[in-house]
Scaffold this motif. Sequence first.
Motif, PDB file in Angstrom:
ATOM      1  N   GLU A 136      19.275  59.767  51.026  1.00  0.00           N
ATOM      2  CA  GLU A 136      20.414  58.901  51.328  1.00  0.00           C
ATOM      3  C   GLU A 136      20.338  58.366  52.744  1.00  0.00           C
ATOM      4  OE1 GLU A 136      23.887  61.035  50.153  1.00  0.00           O
ATOM      5  OE2 GLU A 136      23.160  61.116  48.087  1.00  0.00           O
ATOM      6  N   MET A 137      19.376  58.860  53.498  1.00  0.00           N
ATOM      7  CA  MET A 137      19.192  58.373  54.866  1.00  0.00           C
ATOM      8  C   MET A 137      17.788  57.792  54.971  1.00  0.00           C
ATOM      9  SD  MET A 137      20.709  61.230  57.466  1.00  0.00           S
ATOM     10  CE  MET A 137      20.339  62.781  56.679  1.00  0.00           C
ATOM     11  N   THR A 138      17.632  56.813  55.805  1.00  0.00           N
ATOM     12  CA  THR A 138      16.282  56.339  56.069  1.00  0.00           C
ATOM     13  C   THR A 138      15.588  57.413  56.913  1.00  0.00           C
ATOM     14  OG1 THR A 138      16.843  55.306  58.160  1.00  0.00           O
ATOM     15  CG2 THR A 138      17.082  53.936  56.165  1.00  0.00           C
ATOM     16  N   ILE A 139      14.281  57.308  57.014  1.00  0.00           N
ATOM     17  CA  ILE A 139      13.546  58.321  57.778  1.00  0.00           C
ATOM     18  C   ILE A 139      14.010  58.310  59.239  1.00  0.00           C
ATOM     19  CG2 ILE A 139      11.524  56.810  58.160  1.00  0.00           C
ATOM     20  CD1 ILE A 139      11.347  60.590  57.670  1.00  0.00           C
ATOM     21  N   PHE A 140      14.296  57.138  59.775  1.00  0.00           N
ATOM     22  CA  PHE A 140      14.711  57.090  61.179  1.00  0.00           C
ATOM     23  C   PHE A 140      16.105  57.690  61.355  1.00  0.00           C
ATOM     24  CE2 PHE A 140      15.141  55.658  65.499  1.00  0.00           C
ATOM     25  CZ  PHE A 140      13.851  55.842  65.961  1.00  0.00           C
ATOM     26  N   GLU A 141      16.999  57.416  60.408  1.00  0.00           N
ATOM     27  CA  GLU A 141      18.334  58.027  60.471  1.00  0.00           C
ATOM     28  C   GLU A 141      18.214  59.551  60.404  1.00  0.00           C
ATOM     29  OE1 GLU A 141      21.043  54.519  58.352  1.00  0.00           O
ATOM     30  OE2 GLU A 141      20.029  55.986  57.113  1.00  0.00           O
ATOM     31  N   THR A 142      17.294  60.027  59.586  1.00  0.00           N
ATOM     32  CA  THR A 142      17.112  61.476  59.461  1.00  0.00           C
ATOM     33  C   THR A 142      16.585  62.065  60.768  1.00  0.00           C
ATOM     34  OG1 THR A 142      16.555  61.077  57.158  1.00  0.00           O
ATOM     35  CG2 THR A 142      16.127  63.281  57.988  1.00  0.00           C
ATOM     36  N   MET A 143      15.640  61.376  61.371  1.00  0.00           N
ATOM     37  CA  MET A 143      15.099  61.870  62.658  1.00  0.00           C
ATOM     38  C   MET A 143      16.207  61.968  63.700  1.00  0.00           C
ATOM     39  SD  MET A 143      11.382  60.262  63.368  1.00  0.00           S
ATOM     40  CE  MET A 143      11.375  58.770  62.460  1.00  0.00           C
ATOM     41  N   LEU A 144      17.099  60.985  63.705  1.00  0.00           N
ATOM     42  CA  LEU A 144      18.194  61.001  64.685  1.00  0.00           C
ATOM     43  C   LEU A 144      19.228  62.080  64.354  1.00  0.00           C
ATOM     44  CD1 LEU A 144      18.825  57.186  65.293  1.00  0.00           C
ATOM     45  CD2 LEU A 144      17.559  58.778  66.718  1.00  0.00           C
ATOM     46  N   CYS A 182      17.048  68.199  56.451  1.00  0.00           N
ATOM     47  CA  CYS A 182      18.154  67.432  57.024  1.00  0.00           C
ATOM     48  C   CYS A 182      18.623  66.369  56.032  1.00  0.00           C
ATOM     49  CB  CYS A 182      17.686  66.810  58.338  1.00  0.00           C
ATOM     50  SG  CYS A 182      18.951  65.851  59.159  1.00  0.00           S
ATOM     51  N   ALA A 183      17.674  65.689  55.404  1.00  0.00           N
ATOM     52  CA  ALA A 183      18.037  64.635  54.439  1.00  0.00           C
ATOM     53  C   ALA A 183      18.752  65.223  53.226  1.00  0.00           C
ATOM     54  CB  ALA A 183      16.777  63.885  53.998  1.00  0.00           C
ATOM     55  N   MET A 184      18.541  66.525  52.968  1.00  0.00           N
ATOM     56  CA  MET A 184      19.182  67.180  51.822  1.00  0.00           C
ATOM     57  C   MET A 184      20.491  67.873  52.214  1.00  0.00           C
ATOM     58  SD  MET A 184      15.648  68.842  50.386  1.00  0.00           S
ATOM     59  CE  MET A 184      16.363  70.055  49.296  1.00  0.00           C
ATOM     60  N   GLY A 185      20.918  67.698  53.451  1.00  0.00           N
ATOM     61  CA  GLY A 185      22.173  68.329  53.889  1.00  0.00           C
ATOM     62  C   GLY A 185      21.999  69.771  54.328  1.00  0.00           C
ATOM     63  N   ALA A 211      26.437  66.931  66.610  1.00  0.00           N
ATOM     64  CA  ALA A 211      26.225  65.523  66.981  1.00  0.00           C
ATOM     65  C   ALA A 211      24.774  65.289  67.389  1.00  0.00           C
ATOM     66  CB  ALA A 211      27.149  65.166  68.134  1.00  0.00           C
ATOM     67  N   PRO A 212      24.276  64.086  67.145  1.00  0.00           N
ATOM     68  CA  PRO A 212      22.938  63.751  67.636  1.00  0.00           C
ATOM     69  C   PRO A 212      22.879  63.945  69.146  1.00  0.00           C
ATOM     70  CG  PRO A 212      23.773  62.017  66.218  1.00  0.00           C
ATOM     71  CD  PRO A 212      24.899  62.967  66.457  1.00  0.00           C
TER      72      PRO A 212
END
Length: 200
Positions: free
Chosen positions: A8-16, A133-136, A180-181
């Motif tokens: 549900e997140m792009t790879i960059f969103e996941t990295m952040l 992270c992408a899986m919660g 938070a990031p």
Amino acid sequence: MMSLPKAEMTIFETMLARRSVRRYKARKVDRTSINILLEAAVRAPTATHQEPWAFVIIQDKQLLQNLSDQAKPSFLSEVGQNSAAHIGQAYDAENFHIFYNAGTLILICGKTTAPLYAADCWLAAENLMLAACAMGLGTCVIGSALSTLNTPETKVLLNIPERFCVVAPIVVGYPDDAIAPVLRKNPIVLANIPAATITS
Ligand SMILES: Cc1cc2nc3c(=O)[nH]c(=O)nc-3n(C[C@H](O)[C@H](O)[C@H](O)COP(=O)(O)O)c2cc1C
């Protein structure tokens, strides 16, 4: 190949979004989720295509407690109380759990005869943590447990062959609160050499 969850997140969103998680809910991570994490891990680049990794999954609470009890004094004697305090954790406090009471510890072990096995294992570790992270799921590398995890006695207990060593211990669980990031320093570029500027 197993069916993977839709990100549900792009790879960059996941990295952040990925942060080290140090507070976990009691909810257990199921075997299907763990298999997905391992599948992500083994997609990492690997020097000379050796795939020198192997995994240990520990979900036994008592074993995690025993390893924590052993690892805390061992880490303190390695680095000293001052260095331990720098990482903001009271390693000598009785109730401090080195694995943060997470229900799952995944050890990424490397075959020490393979070239650059540690690099391969760390790349696998990052794949695993981003997938989590992408899986919660939350994760945290527990480098301070490495010496204890690599004693001959612990390796026998965990079925780790002599030619392997633990490279990346990672706790996994459902985060108890959102983190938070974090800001990071800007990349330091030591040189920026455009095309055709070197004349010789
Ligand atoms: C090699 C390595 C070892 C680490 N060991 C520990 C550890 O023993 N305990 C811990 O709480 N965090 C550990 N961390 C997590 C770092 O403290 C964390 O990545 C760093 O503070 C940056 O925060 P972030 O992951 O939330 O971005 C380790 C990270 C790495 C890469």
